[in-house]
Enzyme design. Structure first.
Site, short mmCIF file in Angstrom:
data_model
loop_
_atom_site.label_atom_id
_atom_site.label_comp_id
_atom_site.label_asym_id
_atom_site.label_seq_id
_atom_site.Cartn_x
_atom_site.Cartn_y
_atom_site.Cartn_z
N GLY A 47 31.22 81.88 13.87
CA GLY A 47 31.43 80.44 13.86
C GLY A 47 32.35 79.98 14.97
N LEU A 75 35.49 78.70 14.92
CA LEU A 75 36.83 79.27 14.84
C LEU A 75 36.77 80.79 14.85
CD1 LEU A 75 39.88 79.22 14.43
CD2 LEU A 75 39.47 78.85 11.97
N ILE A 81 29.46 85.98 0.89
CA ILE A 81 30.80 85.86 0.31
C ILE A 81 30.80 85.17 -1.05
CG2 ILE A 81 32.03 85.97 2.52
CD1 ILE A 81 32.23 82.92 2.47
N ALA A 137 33.17 78.89 6.15
CA ALA A 137 33.31 77.66 5.37
C ALA A 137 32.05 76.82 5.48
CB ALA A 137 34.51 76.85 5.85
N THR A 152 42.05 72.36 5.42
CA THR A 152 41.78 71.14 6.17
C THR A 152 42.73 70.00 5.85
OG1 THR A 152 40.08 69.41 6.44
CG2 THR A 152 40.11 70.56 4.36
N TYR A 165 34.02 67.53 0.17
CA TYR A 165 34.47 68.61 1.07
C TYR A 165 35.95 68.90 0.83
CZ TYR A 165 36.04 70.87 5.38
OH TYR A 165 36.62 71.72 6.30
N LYS A 178 37.70 72.39 -0.67
CA LYS A 178 38.71 73.15 0.08
C LYS A 178 40.01 73.27 -0.71
CE LYS A 178 38.39 74.59 3.74
NZ LYS A 178 37.94 75.94 4.20
N TRP A 236 40.36 68.37 12.86
CA TRP A 236 39.58 67.89 14.00
C TRP A 236 39.29 69.00 15.01
CZ3 TRP A 236 41.06 62.24 15.70
CH2 TRP A 236 41.14 61.41 14.57
#
Length: 298
Positions: free
Chosen positions: A10, A12, A36, A59, A100, A124, A128, A149
Site C-alpha cells: 500500500g 504507507l 488479516i 486498512a 486517523t 470509517y 478505526k 491527509w
C-alpha cells in the site's frame, strides 16, 4: 530486527518497506499472502515469521465506501486489528498500528492531543476507533500512530487527484486551441475550503516511525507534517508547485459535494508529544510536497 509488515504494497506500507529493509529483515505480507480478517491466519503468520516487531499498515481507507460497506470496513479496520494484537500479545511482540484524525469530530479550535476525547462522525472513523480500542484492551506493548491527509507514491491520494484533473483540463484546452476553436474560459477546479488539517507525506511518516522505535516509544502518538491548511489551500499549492498556475481553484463548502461520509471540519493533530520524545520535528507539508513532486517527476 526481524519485522513482519502487513499491507506492505500500500501507499504507507511501501514507504515503510523502503525505510526499514535497509537496516532490518522485513517480511512483507499483503492481501495475496494473508487474510488479516482471519484470526488463524494472523496467528500462523506471527508464529511462522517469528518477528521482533509487527507493523500493521493494512486498512480499508475508502471513507465514502465505508458508509455502505460497513461489514468489510469494520472487519479490516477493527476485527483484524484485534486478531493481529492477540497474535502479538501471545508472544509479547510489539505492534505498530496506524490510525486517523477521523476519530475526532472536528469541533475543536486547537490541535488535538493524544488524550483528547474521540467522537468520530463517519463509519470509517468509528471503525478505526474500534480498532484502537481493541489494541489498547489486548496489549500494552503497542505504538499507535494517528496521522492525517496522507499522500505517497503508491495508491490514490489527493495530490494525484488534483494533478490528474489539471492534466485533463490542460489536454482539453490544448486540443481546442489546436483546432482553433472559440476561446474558452479559464480552466477551474472546485475544492472545499472549510476542512482544515495537516497533509502528511508517507515517506516522512515512515522516517518518523523509525525515530519513535529508536526511542523505544510506546502508546499513542500524533504524527503529521508540520503546518496546517484547507483542502483548497493544499490544491492551490499543488498546482503552483507543479506548474499549473493557469488553472484556478474555486473554493466551495463541504455540503455542496453531497458525499456519503461527513468529514470533520478541523482535524489538526498536535505532534508535540512526538517532538518531545524524539527531539525532532517533521518538515513543513509544503517542503514535503516539493519533495514528493520532485520524486514523481524523477
Amino acid at each position: 530486527m526481524r519485522i513482519l509488515l502487513l499491507g506492505h504494497q500500500g501507499m504507507l506500507g511501501s514507504d515503510l518497506m523502503q525505510k526499514f529493509f535497509l537496516d532490518h529483515e522485513v517480511v512483507g505480507m499483503d492481501k495475496s499472502e494473508i487474510n488479516i480478517v482471519s484470526a488463524e491466519e494472523c496467528r500462523n503468520a506471527v508464529k511462522e515469521t517469528a518477528p521482533d516487531i509487527v507493523m500493521n499498515a493494512a486498512a480499508y481507507t475508502h471513507v465514502d465506501g465505508c458508509e455502505t460497506d460497513k461489514e468489510m470496513c469494520f472487519a479490516v479496520n477493527a476485527e483484524a486489528v484485534r486478531n493481529i494484537a492477540l497474535a502479538c500479545q501471545n508472544q509479547n511482540i510489539p505492534l505498530v498500528h496506524f490510525s486517523t484524525d477521523y476519530v475526532f469530530d472536528g469541533k475543536s479550535k486547537s490541535p488535538y492531543k493524544e488524550n483528547d476525547s474521540c467522537n468520530p462522525i463517519n463509519v470509517y472513523g468509528e471503525s478505526k476507533l474500534k480498532g484502537e480500542r481493541y489494541l489498547q484492551a489486548i496489549t500494552e506493548n503497542y505504538l499507535l500512530i494517528r496521522t492525517s491527509w496522507l499522500f505517497g507514491h503508491r495508491g490514490k491520494n489527493f495530490v494525484e487527484a488534483i494533478l490528474e484533473k489539471a492534466e485533463a483540463k490542460n489536454y482539453i484546452k490544448e486540443t481546442l486551441e489546436n483546432k482553433k476553436a472559440s476561446p474558452t474560459k479559464p480552466s477551474t477546479i472546485e475544492v472545499v475550503d472549510d476542512q482544515v488539517g495537516s497533509p502528511t507525506y508517507t515517506k516522512d511518516l515512515a522516517a518518523a516511525v523509525d525515530l519513535l522505535l529508536k526511542n523505544n516509544a510506546r502508546g499513542v502518538f500524533h504524527v503529521t507534517n508540520r503546518g496546517t491548511c484547507s483542502w483548497h489551500q493544499f490544491a492551490v499549492q499543488i498546482l503552483k508547485e507543479a506548474g499549473f498556475e493557469n488553472i484556478k481553484v474555486i473554493p466551495i463548502k463541504s455540503d455542496m459535494l453531497k458525499r456519503p461520509a461527513q468529514r470533520p471540519l478541523y482535524s489538526v493533530l498536535s505532534s508535540q508529544k512526538f517532538i518531545n520524545t524524539t527531539g525532532k520535528a517533521m518538515q513543513p507539508w509544503q517542503l514535503a510536497l516539493q519533495e514528493y513532486l520532485k520524486n514523481r517527476r524523477g
